[in-house]
Scaffold this motif. Structure first.
Motif, PDB file in Angstrom:
ATOM      1  N   SER A 159      -4.537   6.101   2.519  1.00 24.99           N
ATOM      2  CA  SER A 159      -5.145   5.605   1.282  1.00 24.99           C
ATOM      3  C   SER A 159      -6.468   6.305   1.009  1.00 24.99           C
ATOM      4  N   THR A 173      -1.921   3.805   7.527  1.00 24.22           N
ATOM      5  CA  THR A 173      -1.790   3.447   6.112  1.00 24.22           C
ATOM      6  C   THR A 173      -3.140   3.458   5.411  1.00 24.22           C
ATOM      7  N   ILE A 174      -4.159   2.870   6.048  1.00 27.14           N
ATOM      8  CA  ILE A 174      -5.479   2.874   5.397  1.00 27.14           C
ATOM      9  C   ILE A 174      -6.091   4.276   5.392  1.00 27.14           C
ATOM     10  N   THR A 178     -14.087  -0.321   1.407  1.00 27.53           N
ATOM     11  CA  THR A 178     -13.062  -1.253   1.896  1.00 27.53           C
ATOM     12  C   THR A 178     -12.282  -0.646   3.063  1.00 27.53           C
ATOM     13  N   PHE A 179     -12.111   0.678   3.071  1.00 25.48           N
ATOM     14  CA  PHE A 179     -11.498   1.349   4.219  1.00 25.48           C
ATOM     15  C   PHE A 179     -12.328   1.087   5.475  1.00 25.48           C
ATOM     16  N   GLN A 209      -5.075  -0.292  -3.691  1.00 26.27           N
ATOM     17  CA  GLN A 209      -5.377   0.154  -2.327  1.00 26.27           C
ATOM     18  C   GLN A 209      -6.639  -0.527  -1.805  1.00 26.27           C
ATOM     19  N   ALA A 227     -11.799  -2.400   6.730  1.00 22.58           N
ATOM     20  CA  ALA A 227     -10.484  -2.562   7.361  1.00 22.58           C
ATOM     21  C   ALA A 227     -10.450  -1.882   8.727  1.00 22.58           C
ATOM     22  N   CYS A 275      -5.903  -4.157  -1.023  1.00 21.85           N
ATOM     23  CA  CYS A 275      -5.106  -4.266   0.203  1.00 21.85           C
ATOM     24  C   CYS A 275      -5.958  -3.972   1.440  1.00 21.85           C
ATOM     25  N   CYS A 276      -6.863  -3.007   1.354  1.00 31.29           N
ATOM     26  CA  CYS A 276      -7.764  -2.749   2.481  1.00 31.29           C
ATOM     27  C   CYS A 276      -8.620  -3.978   2.776  1.00 31.29           C
ATOM     28  N   MET A 303       0.842  -1.211   0.000  1.00 30.54           N
ATOM     29  CA  MET A 303       0.000   0.000   0.000  1.00 30.54           C
ATOM     30  C   MET A 303       0.870   1.251   0.000  1.00 30.54           C
ATOM     31  N   SER A 348      -8.657  -6.131   6.158  1.00 31.53           N
ATOM     32  CA  SER A 348      -9.932  -6.442   6.802  1.00 31.53           C
ATOM     33  C   SER A 348     -10.068  -7.924   7.104  1.00 31.53           C
TER      34      SER A 348
END
Length: 144
Positions: free
Chosen positions: A101, A97-98, A114-115, A50, A118, A53-54, A40, A58
């Motif tokens: 993003s 990091t999230i 997705t954020f 991104q 996560a 990856c989120c 990420m 999660s």
């Protein structure tokens, strides 16, 4: 390495983690969380990567659903391992990091969803909002 391959790899790690507590542990023990977060950070401009990856964060950090019929000792071990995976992710800077993003791609609806997944996975059953996660000066303010 190609960003699409990295994003798909992270997505695959997340799906494996969601399938089995044992696989989730193996991924964490093999630096999977560190790899996902590093990916990420290296490819911040790719919103699809991104989002994948989120999702992986999660699925790898989510507390597994346990049956009421689950043996207490087994359930306790599973929850302790899940908590350790969450703590490791937080120590590796997963939340920042999230958040970064999301800040870089504020209009991407899929990434926003997705954020949220996560962030929830990092927080559920964990001490994310606990005072010992705050800087020392803020701990005293929270206890009042």
């Amino acid at each position: 390495m190609d960003k699409m391959v990295l994003g798909n790899g992270a997505y695959a790690l997340g799906n494996l983690a969601a399938c089995s507590v044992g696989l989730k542990d193996m991924i964490a023990e093999s630096s999977g969380t560190e790899t996902i977060l590093g990916t990420m950070r290296l490819h911040e401009s790719d919103n699809i990567l991104q989002a994948n990856c989120c999702l992986a964060v999660s699925k790898s950090c989510r507390v597994p659903a346990l049956s009421v019929d689950e043996d207490y000792a087994t359930a306790l071990k599973i929850l302790e391992k899940a908590s350790a995976i969450q703590e490791e992710a937080l120590q590796l800077g997963a939340f920042r990091t999230i958040l970064r993003s999301l800040a870089l791609h504020p209009s991407d609806a899929v990434l926003r969803r997705t954020f949220c997944e996560a962030a929830q996975a990092l927080a559920e059953g964990n001490s994310l909002l606990c005072t010992d996660m705050l800087p020392e000066g803020e701990q005293e303010d929270q206890s009042r």
